[in-house]
Enzyme design. Structure first.
Site, PDB file in Angstrom:
ATOM      1  CG  ASP A  71      -1.754   1.224   1.354  1.00  0.00           C
ATOM      2  OD1 ASP A  71      -2.485   1.554   0.410  1.00  0.00           O
ATOM      3  OD2 ASP A  71      -1.682   1.893   2.404  1.00  0.00           O
TER       4      ASP A  71
ATOM      5  CD  GLU B 239      -3.582  -2.099  -0.871  1.00  0.00           C
ATOM      6  OE1 GLU B 239      -3.974  -0.927  -1.013  1.00  0.00           O
ATOM      7  OE2 GLU B 239      -3.759  -2.759   0.182  1.00  0.00           O
TER       8      GLU B 239
END
Length: 267
Positions: free
Chosen positions: A66, A134
């Site tokens: 992320d 992610e």
């Protein structure tokens, strides 16, 4: 719940060539440490633990990925839109990195088909694919570094999987997304709005709004209209929810307390 031992063994000893080839098709390069990528594809619902009793899943890689995605996308947008102001860049980045967008991206790449999860989980978590994307970027970073991670994301842009220009034009109704999220988890939400004149030193009236979820202020925002202030407060709340892994659990506890207190009140 622990993963069925037979299923776990099949997962561990599945033909490495098949996974390697699938990842190569998605990544555009050869992975060095395949175990990192296998972990990126392991959802927490499998309840797998190592010899020390620690959970083995993709959540830590998701956390890392992320941050890498936000950094790379920020850099790319900064260069692609040299005259754009900070607000435009922040909003466009939010549209690209939001879970719903990454979920669609995962499906377009075929990554969601490689994720391992408990069968009962799919209907309860619509973001498995986006979370895995992610985690995949986190695995790339640990396997081959930041430059390779940036190369991978740039490649997705060049191939049309990520379209910054389209994202810049797209309108996101943060209020609608937030209310849908609250409905999904049966959380109480309300907006508090007041009118004032404290924006840009203008004499025009403005609005200040707070979004309360289970009595907690999750976001605030100002705007020249009530709708605009709601949208900005909702966006702040959505970004806070995205950053905090434990916020939902805390809000659900507050919901239970509210229900208990309500039941105790005189009928």
């Amino acid at each position: 719940m622990r993963m069925n031992p037979i299923a776990y063994l099949k997962f561990l000893f599945a033909p490495k060539e098949e996974l390697f080839y699938s990842l190569y098709q998605i990544l555009g390069f050869k992975p060095r440490h395949l175990d990192l990528y296998k972990q990126a594809l392991m959802h927490k619902s499998l309840s797998i633990r190592d010899n020390d009793g620690h959970q083995v899943n993709n959540e830590r890689l998701e956390f890392l990925g992320d941050a890498i995605i936000e950094a790379v996308v920020s850099s790319l947008l900064y260069r692609q839109f040299p005259k754009a102001h900070e607000g435009f860049l922040t909003t466009t980045r939010s549209k690209i990195v939001q879970r719903n967008t990454l979920n669609h991206l995962s499906a377009d790449l075929g990554l969601d088909k490689l994720v391992k999860y408990s069968l009962h989980t799919e209907s309860h978590n619509s973001y498995i694919g986006g979370n895995a994307f992610e985690a995949l970027v986190g695995a790339i970073y640990l396997d081959q570094g930041y430059k390779r991670s940036a190369w991978f994301i740039k490649r997705l842009i060049d191939r049309g999987y990520i379209r910054p220009e389209a994202a810049a034009r797209k309108e996101i109704n943060f209020k609608s997304h937030l209310l849908e999220w609250c409905q999904k988890y049966k959380l109480d939400s309300t907006y508090l709005t007041k009118q004032d004149r404290k924006i840009d030193d203008s004499k025009e009236p403005s609005f200040y709004s707070q979004i309360l979820i289970e009595g907690n202020t999750l976001g605030t925002g100002r705007g020249y209209s009530k709708k605009e202030s709601h949208q900005r407060a909702s966006r702040a709340a959505v970004e806070r929810i995205k950053r905090s892994k434990h916020l939902l659990h805390s809000l659900e506890k507050d919901r239970l307390i509210r229900l208990v207190v309500t039941d105790m009140l005189p009928k």
